[in-house]
Enzyme design. Sequence first.
Site, PDB file in Angstrom:
ATOM      1  N   GLY A  59       0.816  -1.210   0.000  1.00  0.00           N
ATOM      2  CA  GLY A  59       0.000   0.000   0.000  1.00  0.00           C
ATOM      3  C   GLY A  59       0.843   1.250   0.000  1.00  0.00           C
ATOM      4  N   SER A 104       1.761   3.285  -2.522  1.00  0.00           N
ATOM      5  CA  SER A 104       1.654   4.238  -3.617  1.00  0.00           C
ATOM      6  C   SER A 104       1.069   5.580  -3.196  1.00  0.00           C
ATOM      7  CB  SER A 104       0.816   3.642  -4.757  1.00  0.00           C
ATOM      8  OG  SER A 104      -0.521   3.400  -4.331  1.00  0.00           O
ATOM      9  N   ASN A 116       1.427  -2.283   5.404  1.00  0.00           N
ATOM     10  CA  ASN A 116       0.711  -1.024   5.586  1.00  0.00           C
ATOM     11  C   ASN A 116      -0.647  -0.979   4.884  1.00  0.00           C
ATOM     12  OD1 ASN A 116       0.603   2.144   5.857  1.00  0.00           O
ATOM     13  ND2 ASN A 116       0.394   1.698   3.673  1.00  0.00           N
ATOM     14  N   SER A 124      -3.784   1.356  13.910  1.00  0.00           N
ATOM     15  CA  SER A 124      -4.473   2.646  14.054  1.00  0.00           C
ATOM     16  C   SER A 124      -4.845   2.827  15.520  1.00  0.00           C
ATOM     17  CB  SER A 124      -5.740   2.662  13.192  1.00  0.00           C
ATOM     18  OG  SER A 124      -6.486   3.852  13.404  1.00  0.00           O
ATOM     19  N   TYR A 167     -13.566  -1.528  10.325  1.00  0.00           N
ATOM     20  CA  TYR A 167     -12.171  -1.066  10.301  1.00  0.00           C
ATOM     21  C   TYR A 167     -11.524  -1.217  11.679  1.00  0.00           C
ATOM     22  CZ  TYR A 167      -8.259   2.253   9.981  1.00  0.00           C
ATOM     23  OH  TYR A 167      -7.014   2.846  10.015  1.00  0.00           O
ATOM     24  N   ALA A 188     -12.317  -3.186  14.090  1.00  0.00           N
ATOM     25  CA  ALA A 188     -12.128  -4.600  14.427  1.00  0.00           C
ATOM     26  C   ALA A 188     -10.852  -5.141  13.795  1.00  0.00           C
ATOM     27  CB  ALA A 188     -13.338  -5.409  13.962  1.00  0.00           C
ATOM     28  N   THR A 189     -10.574  -4.732  12.554  1.00  0.00           N
ATOM     29  CA  THR A 189      -9.374  -5.246  11.889  1.00  0.00           C
ATOM     30  C   THR A 189      -8.110  -4.660  12.502  1.00  0.00           C
ATOM     31  OG1 THR A 189      -9.361  -3.509  10.162  1.00  0.00           O
ATOM     32  CG2 THR A 189     -10.606  -5.523   9.698  1.00  0.00           C
ATOM     33  N   LYS A 190      -8.168  -3.402  12.896  1.00  0.00           N
ATOM     34  CA  LYS A 190      -6.970  -2.778  13.448  1.00  0.00           C
ATOM     35  C   LYS A 190      -6.642  -3.325  14.838  1.00  0.00           C
ATOM     36  CE  LYS A 190      -5.897  -0.738   9.872  1.00  0.00           C
ATOM     37  NZ  LYS A 190      -4.612  -1.019   9.207  1.00  0.00           N
ATOM     38  N   ILE A 231      -3.805  11.781  10.499  1.00  0.00           N
ATOM     39  CA  ILE A 231      -2.662  12.049   9.636  1.00  0.00           C
ATOM     40  C   ILE A 231      -3.151  12.726   8.365  1.00  0.00           C
ATOM     41  CG2 ILE A 231      -0.711  11.029   8.420  1.00  0.00           C
ATOM     42  CD1 ILE A 231      -0.620  10.749  11.498  1.00  0.00           C
TER      43      ILE A 231
END
Length: 254
Positions: free
Chosen positions: A14, A16, A88, A140, A154, A156-158, A187
């Site tokens: 990730g 780019s 990332n 995060s 989101y 939950a995944t972090k 950020i």
Amino acid sequence: MTASLNGRSVAVTGGSKGIGRGIAEVFAKSGAKVAILARDGEQAAAAARAIGHGAFGISGDITSAQSLAAAFAEIARRNGGMDVLCANAGIFPPAPLEEMTEAQWDLVNNTNLKGTFLSVQAALPYLKKSSQGRIVLTSSITGPVTGYPGWAHYGATKAGQLGFMRTACLELAKYGITVNAVLPGNILTEGLAGMGEDYQKSMAAAVPLKRLGTVEDIGHAALYFASKEAGYVTGQTIIVDGGQILPESQDALA
């Protein structure tokens, strides 16, 4: 610390745009041989050209073990191995819990959490051969520490990435590989910039340092975890948020 990354082979998934690009640029400027992996190979190549310092882009899908195996093999071939994986890549399309579909949940989990697992697994054959094997996850504050409406999937995944990290670092310690995570706060990325100046000011007002973080702020934290000097640090997290999670209320920011 910077010298210990000189000549090291680093893969940034990730990479780019956004935080990933910031990480890639910090590593490249520190003398590392940086490979930027993204689903869109042209975007990855364009980011690499803009960064310079010998960085190159490569196409790869972190939700596919086969795609990652091919991409990492090419990175190892071009760079003479792989020393550092910066896992990332991630997505955060908002969806209220009451309206969230199973497909939306699966998309975010497959990318952010399954993608982390597949990326680490695909990198292991190369990291095991390195004298400075490092894995740095981009998690995060949302999920592990805070919550935000629309980001239940989101978050939950972090949080899940950190559970994965704590067992992975135990299993990989015998190879001298460390696994750590950076937890960014607000950020300033392309997506946030597109929300407008007023939105940025309101977000910055919630941060004790009164500014949004930069992608380079995250890159420097990742650089530390990847360095030789951090060789005795594993299974740890660092929050990079300008103190955002600290105030008990808005009154504390007066």
